[in-house]
Design a protein around this motif. Sequence first.
Motif, PDB file in Angstrom:
ATOM      1  N   LYS A 206      -4.166  -5.906   0.125  1.00 30.34           N
ATOM      2  CA  LYS A 206      -5.431  -6.066  -0.269  1.00 30.34           C
ATOM      3  C   LYS A 206      -6.001  -5.267  -1.553  1.00 30.34           C
ATOM      4  O   LYS A 206      -6.431  -5.765  -2.523  1.00 30.34           O
ATOM      5  CB  LYS A 206      -6.369  -6.105   0.922  1.00 30.34           C
ATOM      6  CG  LYS A 206      -6.433  -7.375   1.865  1.00 30.34           C
ATOM      7  CD  LYS A 206      -7.290  -7.227   2.977  1.00 30.34           C
ATOM      8  CE  LYS A 206      -8.670  -7.909   2.364  1.00 30.34           C
ATOM      9  NZ  LYS A 206      -8.531  -9.357   2.298  1.00 30.34           N
ATOM     10  N   GLU A 207      -5.529  -4.073  -1.189  1.00 33.60           N
ATOM     11  CA  GLU A 207      -5.830  -2.983  -2.295  1.00 33.60           C
ATOM     12  C   GLU A 207      -5.227  -3.376  -3.555  1.00 33.60           C
ATOM     13  O   GLU A 207      -5.902  -3.272  -4.583  1.00 33.60           O
ATOM     14  CB  GLU A 207      -5.548  -1.577  -1.926  1.00 33.60           C
ATOM     15  CG  GLU A 207      -6.301  -1.039  -0.738  1.00 33.60           C
ATOM     16  CD  GLU A 207      -5.792   0.377  -0.155  1.00 33.60           C
ATOM     17  OE1 GLU A 207      -4.693   0.871  -0.801  1.00 33.60           O
ATOM     18  OE2 GLU A 207      -6.294   0.653   1.054  1.00 33.60           O
ATOM     19  N   LEU A 208      -3.737  -3.544  -3.394  1.00 32.18           N
ATOM     20  CA  LEU A 208      -3.088  -4.116  -4.894  1.00 32.18           C
ATOM     21  C   LEU A 208      -3.618  -5.446  -5.406  1.00 32.18           C
ATOM     22  O   LEU A 208      -3.621  -5.397  -6.453  1.00 32.18           O
ATOM     23  CB  LEU A 208      -1.543  -4.070  -4.453  1.00 32.18           C
ATOM     24  CG  LEU A 208      -0.841  -2.699  -3.994  1.00 32.18           C
ATOM     25  CD1 LEU A 208       0.370  -3.085  -3.447  1.00 32.18           C
ATOM     26  CD2 LEU A 208      -0.954  -1.779  -5.148  1.00 32.18           C
ATOM     27  N   GLN A 209      -4.161  -6.138  -4.856  1.00 34.42           N
ATOM     28  CA  GLN A 209      -4.666  -7.553  -5.095  1.00 34.42           C
ATOM     29  C   GLN A 209      -5.947  -7.328  -5.844  1.00 34.42           C
ATOM     30  O   GLN A 209      -6.284  -7.929  -6.996  1.00 34.42           O
ATOM     31  CB  GLN A 209      -5.093  -8.292  -3.966  1.00 34.42           C
ATOM     32  CG  GLN A 209      -5.403  -9.805  -4.332  1.00 34.42           C
ATOM     33  CD  GLN A 209      -5.912 -10.621  -3.221  1.00 34.42           C
ATOM     34  OE1 GLN A 209      -6.080 -10.376  -2.213  1.00 34.42           O
ATOM     35  NE2 GLN A 209      -5.730 -12.038  -3.602  1.00 34.42           N
ATOM     36  N   ASN A 210      -6.591  -6.181  -5.503  1.00 33.57           N
ATOM     37  CA  ASN A 210      -8.009  -5.915  -6.288  1.00 33.57           C
ATOM     38  C   ASN A 210      -7.677  -5.174  -7.489  1.00 33.57           C
ATOM     39  O   ASN A 210      -8.151  -5.613  -8.785  1.00 33.57           O
ATOM     40  CB  ASN A 210      -8.891  -5.157  -5.457  1.00 33.57           C
ATOM     41  CG  ASN A 210      -9.343  -5.921  -4.343  1.00 33.57           C
ATOM     42  OD1 ASN A 210      -9.625  -7.214  -4.471  1.00 33.57           O
ATOM     43  ND2 ASN A 210      -9.740  -5.382  -3.022  1.00 33.57           N
ATOM     44  N   GLU A 211      -6.627  -4.233  -7.367  1.00 34.09           N
ATOM     45  CA  GLU A 211      -6.167  -3.339  -8.526  1.00 34.09           C
ATOM     46  C   GLU A 211      -5.520  -4.166  -9.750  1.00 34.09           C
ATOM     47  O   GLU A 211      -5.703  -3.844 -10.960  1.00 34.09           O
ATOM     48  CB  GLU A 211      -5.305  -2.108  -8.156  1.00 34.09           C
ATOM     49  CG  GLU A 211      -5.015  -1.186  -9.372  1.00 34.09           C
ATOM     50  CD  GLU A 211      -4.316  -0.250  -8.732  1.00 34.09           C
ATOM     51  OE1 GLU A 211      -3.738   0.580  -9.310  1.00 34.09           O
ATOM     52  OE2 GLU A 211      -4.224   0.168  -7.685  1.00 34.09           O
TER      53      GLU A 211
END
Length: 329
Positions: A206-211
């Motif tokens: 989820k963090e990588l999706q946003n970044e």
Amino acid sequence: MSQLTNVEKDVLLEVKNLKTYYPIKGGFFRKNIGAVKAVDDISFEIKKGETLGLVGESGCGKSTAGRTILRLLDPTDGQIIFEGKDITNLRGTSLRKIRQDFQMVFQDPYASLNPVMMVGDLVSEPIRNYTNKSTKELKNEVMELLTKVGLPEDAYYKYPHEFSGGQRQRIGIARALALRPKLIIADEPVSALDVSVQSQVLNLLKELQNEFDLTFLFIAHDLSVVKHMSDRIGVMYLGGLVEVAGKDSIYSEPLHPYTQALISAIPEPDPRKKKDRIILEGDVPSPINPPSGCTFHPRCRHAMPECQQEKPSLKEVKPGHRVACHLYK
């Protein structure tokens, strides 16, 4: 050419009437005598930045659908449209060029990593294949990716067997991110991991999706995992989609009898709270010879004579909520 609407511009992937059949050969001359209908006429779309979860029992065709969309398997029929371009029949250089825009995170992180290659080589391989970056640039980029997925820099010089299952999956994620893809298909990415590690990997995704502004097709059989990750959820049964809706709608008001049974099977954390379980009778029919009409009718408690004769199409019965069931005509 007419201008695209805003909705069409937002759609990254569109799948139309996709079918993937595995031929069955028999006899002395090995002729086709039938087919396993792994994916049988599914249609859906995924918008940019969205996560679509794909759930269902083992053998329902989820993984085959993901591999066909990536063109790791050739579709039997239908269309795969990526960013408005039909990629269904691309071959050779054209397919290779567009493949850098979508990647896959596999279920078994150990089986998907070459055991004789160091992590640095594994992660840098896709970059080497598509760019002409120098050795120093490659190393710096891989080091940065390893840091982003929560691995130490010395992982660069180690081999996959030196890591735990969760760490190996992080290596797989780093490799999937190497070319900065637009779409990632995650095929049960946490089902092979310990429960204590699953949440860490899911939060990382989820963090990588946003970044990285990623779009996900998230394939799983664990409904609680899918709810945590997805914006919308598609439910598959015996190769077909039976329901597609926002995650809140699916969990609060499932419309298809199969979805209702799946939701009722989710464990309740409070032992004092009683929950009515819907027990499905019988076995999943064979995809070689699926039932006529609605494929779910032999196990459905609401089955009507019409269900045996006519296959229901996936129709919108509420805003953003589509279901393939004769109950909602």
